[in-house]
Design a protein around this motif. Structure first.
Motif, PDB file in Angstrom:
ATOM      1  N   ILE A 121       0.874  -1.188   0.000  1.00 48.03           N
ATOM      2  CA  ILE A 121       0.000   0.000   0.000  1.00 48.03           C
ATOM      3  C   ILE A 121       0.901   1.225   0.000  1.00 48.03           C
ATOM      4  O   ILE A 121       1.238   1.782   1.054  1.00 48.03           O
ATOM      5  N   LYS A 172      -4.960   6.113   2.702  1.00 44.18           N
ATOM      6  CA  LYS A 172      -4.183   4.891   2.948  1.00 44.18           C
ATOM      7  C   LYS A 172      -4.596   4.242   4.264  1.00 44.18           C
ATOM      8  O   LYS A 172      -4.753   3.019   4.340  1.00 44.18           O
ATOM      9  N   TYR A 208      -7.451   4.384   5.715  1.00 44.23           N
ATOM     10  CA  TYR A 208      -8.756   3.734   5.552  1.00 44.23           C
ATOM     11  C   TYR A 208      -8.584   2.394   4.831  1.00 44.23           C
ATOM     12  O   TYR A 208      -9.177   1.381   5.228  1.00 44.23           O
ATOM     13  N   VAL A 209      -7.795   2.370   3.756  1.00 44.56           N
ATOM     14  CA  VAL A 209      -7.595   1.129   3.000  1.00 44.56           C
ATOM     15  C   VAL A 209      -6.973   0.054   3.898  1.00 44.56           C
ATOM     16  O   VAL A 209      -7.398  -1.110   3.899  1.00 44.56           O
ATOM     17  N   SER A 221      -9.477  -1.155   6.687  1.00 50.66           N
ATOM     18  CA  SER A 221     -10.677  -1.819   6.189  1.00 50.66           C
ATOM     19  C   SER A 221     -10.381  -3.094   5.413  1.00 50.66           C
ATOM     20  O   SER A 221     -11.308  -3.840   5.084  1.00 50.66           O
ATOM     21  N   ALA A 222      -9.094  -3.378   5.120  1.00 49.95           N
ATOM     22  CA  ALA A 222      -8.788  -4.558   4.315  1.00 49.95           C
ATOM     23  C   ALA A 222      -7.677  -5.432   4.881  1.00 49.95           C
ATOM     24  O   ALA A 222      -7.526  -6.579   4.440  1.00 49.95           O
ATOM     25  N   THR A 253      -0.625  -7.861  -1.286  1.00 49.69           N
ATOM     26  CA  THR A 253      -1.295  -6.621  -1.703  1.00 49.69           C
ATOM     27  C   THR A 253      -0.539  -5.954  -2.846  1.00 49.69           C
ATOM     28  O   THR A 253       0.685  -6.113  -3.002  1.00 49.69           O
ATOM     29  N   SER A 265      -8.427   4.988  -5.369  1.00 49.27           N
ATOM     30  CA  SER A 265      -7.533   3.868  -5.063  1.00 49.27           C
ATOM     31  C   SER A 265      -7.982   2.638  -5.846  1.00 49.27           C
ATOM     32  O   SER A 265      -9.175   2.444  -6.105  1.00 49.27           O
ATOM     33  N   HIS A 301      -6.799  -1.408  -5.578  1.00 48.35           N
ATOM     34  CA  HIS A 301      -5.917  -2.363  -4.912  1.00 48.35           C
ATOM     35  C   HIS A 301      -6.438  -3.788  -5.055  1.00 48.35           C
ATOM     36  O   HIS A 301      -7.645  -4.025  -5.108  1.00 48.35           O
ATOM     37  N   ARG A 303     -10.505  -4.100  -5.179  1.00 51.21           N
ATOM     38  CA  ARG A 303     -11.406  -3.059  -4.676  1.00 51.21           C
ATOM     39  C   ARG A 303     -10.948  -1.691  -5.180  1.00 51.21           C
ATOM     40  O   ARG A 303      -9.812  -1.282  -4.951  1.00 51.21           O
ATOM     41  N   SER A 332     -17.380   2.491  -3.924  1.00 49.80           N
ATOM     42  CA  SER A 332     -16.657   1.264  -3.624  1.00 49.80           C
ATOM     43  C   SER A 332     -17.118   0.193  -4.596  1.00 49.80           C
ATOM     44  O   SER A 332     -18.294  -0.190  -4.590  1.00 49.80           O
TER      45      SER A 332
END
Length: 358
Positions: free
Chosen positions: A140, A164, A166-167, A170-171, A233, A251, A253, A276, A297
């Protein structure tokens, strides 16, 4: 008859000579007796003459200390007004756009054949396209931050860092992935989106607005376990100034998880892939408060069956399982009205053939 310049009783007798030059300015007794004296009445004195007592102004009645205090207050008001007028921008700055609701698209990816598996996650990773990906947060990465027309370099960096975070939360957070601590994600959201976030978990639905899996990636802990905490990732961020009051970060990813059934054989490990694409918005208040507005999303995830209900949890197919129900359906671009069912895609083979040994 007396002349115009003689007194009433004639020219006075007396010595002449040196006093002659002062005769015009000397009043004799007869002139003084003939002078008319006029006494004004009280009314006449009040109406036609200035009063004997002068009226003092209100300012004169104020004590010296109060005068000084009033002067200080007046000077402070004048100074404050000057500062306000000097700092006030002559043009009204456009306000930030109102927070929009999140829009989600969930697309299950169905495999053609049975899902491949292996005893270990490393073997699966090394023999799949995931071998090109990096481990966890190392994949990331952020682009270089450059100032825009209306936002400084520091503001741009703050927007990228918030996206970043948040990504990642959340993942990649194991607590979130196993259906638990969504509060860590909720704390990042702008206040205007909190109601929609809570509604998505209280009453989830695959309606484009209220899917819990639109906000974060999560599995049903009663059905799915992480076979390995390593997550592969890869992806990118891009930032754009959409108005003088807002920045947007997009984003894209890919995440690859090693999963297994929560019950049953612990060595039946398979890979689950999620792509996503998200779009975030930041106004100046968001940057200051470290908040995120999640606008879009789009999630593609598999292996899953096309009829999988993934609004609440993503539902992987495990090693050896095949997709059930109808396969990916075609779409008539000339048709009108609602579609017959949810979108579904085809999952490319996740495991590459193992090279022969010599």
């Amino acid at each position: 008859m007396n002349g115009p310049g003689d007194p009433p009783e004639g020219t006075p007798e007396g010595p002449q000579g040196g006093d002659e030059e002062y005769r015009s300015v000397v009043f004799d007794e007869s002139f003084i007796r003939a002078a008319r004296l006029q006494e004004f009445s009280a009314r006449e004195r009040m109406d036609d003459h200035a009063p004997a007592v002068r009226t003092r102004h209100a300012w004169a009645r104020v004590s010296a200390s109060r005068q000084v205090l009033l002067l200080v207050v007046l000077i402070a008001l004048a100074f404050g007004t000057a500062v306000y007028m000097g700092l006030r921008h002559p043009y009204k700055e456009p306000g930030p756009p109102a927070a929009e609701p999140l829009r989600t698209v969930l697309v299950p990816l169905a495999p053609h054949d049975a899902v491949p598996g292996a005893p270990s996650a490393k073997e699966l990773f090394d023999n799949s396209p995931a071998t090109r990906l990096r481990d966890g947060i190392e994949g990331i990465t952020l682009p270089a931050a450059r100032r825009t027309q209306n936002f400084s370099e520091a503001m741009v960096m703050a927007a990228l860092a918030a996206a970043k975070e948040y990504v990642v939360k959340s993942a990649l957070d194991p607590g979130v992935l196993t259906g638990g601590a969504q509060r860590t994600v909720r704390l990042l959201l702008a206040p205007a989106q909190l109601d929609q976030f809570d509604r998505s978990f209280a009453h989830p639905a695959d309606d484009g607005r209220n899917a819990a899996t639109g906000w974060l990636i999560r599995f049903d802990p009663s059905q799915v376990a992480l076979a390995d905490r390593t997550i592969r990732t890869q992806g990118t961020f891009a930032i754009t100034e959409v108005s003088p009051a807002a920045l947007e970060v997009s984003s894209d990813h890919t995440f690859v998880y090693a999963v297994r059934p929560a019950t049953g054989k612990p060595d039946a490990t398979s890979l689950f892939t999620v792509r996503r694409m998200m779009r975030f918005r930041f106004d100046r208040d968001d940057l200051q408060e470290h908040h995120v507005q999640v606008l879009q999303s789009a999630v593609q995830a598999g292996p899953q069956s096309c009829n999988a209900d993934d609004a609440v949890f993503l539902r992987p197919l495990f090693a050896g399982q095949k997709a059930t129900g109808d396969g990916p359906a075609g779409t008539d671009p000339y048709a009108t009205g609602s579609t017959d069912g949810a979108l579904c895609g085809t999952l490319a083979p996740a495991v590459q053939p193992t090279p022969p040994r010599h």
